[in-house]
Design a protein around this motif. Structure first.
Motif, PDB file in Angstrom:
ATOM      1  N   LEU A  51      47.707  34.379  39.492  1.00 48.61           N
ATOM      2  CA  LEU A  51      47.704  35.606  40.286  1.00 48.61           C
ATOM      3  C   LEU A  51      48.906  35.659  41.225  1.00 48.61           C
ATOM      4  CD1 LEU A  51      43.930  36.034  41.169  1.00 48.61           C
ATOM      5  CD2 LEU A  51      45.329  37.504  39.719  1.00 48.61           C
TER       6      LEU A  51
ATOM      7  N   PHE B 129      40.732  37.315  35.586  1.00 44.64           N
ATOM      8  CA  PHE B 129      41.975  37.494  36.322  1.00 44.64           C
ATOM      9  C   PHE B 129      43.181  37.549  35.385  1.00 44.64           C
ATOM     10  CE2 PHE B 129      39.276  35.758  39.785  1.00 44.64           C
ATOM     11  CZ  PHE B 129      39.260  36.922  40.538  1.00 44.64           C
TER      12      PHE B 129
ATOM     13  N   GLY C 265      45.699  40.650  35.632  1.00 46.60           N
ATOM     14  CA  GLY C 265      47.144  40.448  35.738  1.00 46.60           C
ATOM     15  C   GLY C 265      47.890  41.103  34.598  1.00 46.60           C
TER      16      GLY C 265
END
Length: 183
Positions: free
Chosen positions: A88, A168, A172
């Motif tokens: 991240l 995630f 992303g």
């Protein structure tokens, strides 16, 4: 010895570049050195942005988890929690480094363009940054709807068990894909 190939450049190279004098020709090695220097500047920008991103990654995780509507994310390997934060942070680094990346690309490409080509292309460099930001904003707006749609396929027989890495990674990729597509 090393053989070099002289590549003509119609306009002058950027200031400080090897062979930057008006009318001079840069060799292939000069071009490669120039490219290396520009890529190093891009990497430094992404690294600095990544450090900034890492400092706020816990708030980002909380913010990006809102569309999950209270679902709990889990990780399945010992290092996954750390690497999620790194991934991240790198996405944030790319987003924050984008102005430098675009500027360095422009400075590398512009000397090979004619004055007319440079004049026509110059407004599009800052606009690419604006379009990238718009793409990330659209991805942020779309994320709750995308998650609602995708998790809507859950049934009593097929339950979603989301890992933090998969979620995630999806977020992303979504942000970068929308940003780059809008460019």
């Amino acid at each position: 010895g090393v053989q070099t190939c002289a590549l003509p450049i119609s306009p002058p190279a950027p200031a400080g570049a090897p062979g930057a004098e008006v009318g001079e020709v840069m060799t292939l090695v000069d071009h490669l050195e120039e490219l290396r220097n520009r890529v190093i500047k891009m990497i430094v920008a992404v690294v600095v942005g990544t450090v900034v991103g890492y400092l706020g990654v816990d708030r980002l995780i909380a913010l990006v988890s809102v569309p999950l509507e209270g679902r709990t994310l889990m990780f399945t390997s010992p290092g996954e929690g750390f690497f999620i934060r790194i991934k991240l942070a790198v996405v944030v680094g790319i987003v924050l480094g984008m102005p430098v990346i675009l500027f360095q690309l422009w400075r590398f490409i512009a000397p090979g363009l004619t004055p007319e080509e440079r004049r026509m292309a110059r407004p599009w460099v800052p606009m690419a940054l604006v379009f990238f930001a718009i793409g990330v904003a659209v991805a942020w707006f779309v994320l709750p709807f995308a998650m609602s749609f995708l998790l809507g396929f859950e049934t009593p027989e097929i339950r979603a068990m989301l890992t933090a890495d998969a979620y995630f990674g999806f977020v992303g990729s979504l942000f970068l894909a929308f940003g780059l597509t809008m460019e």
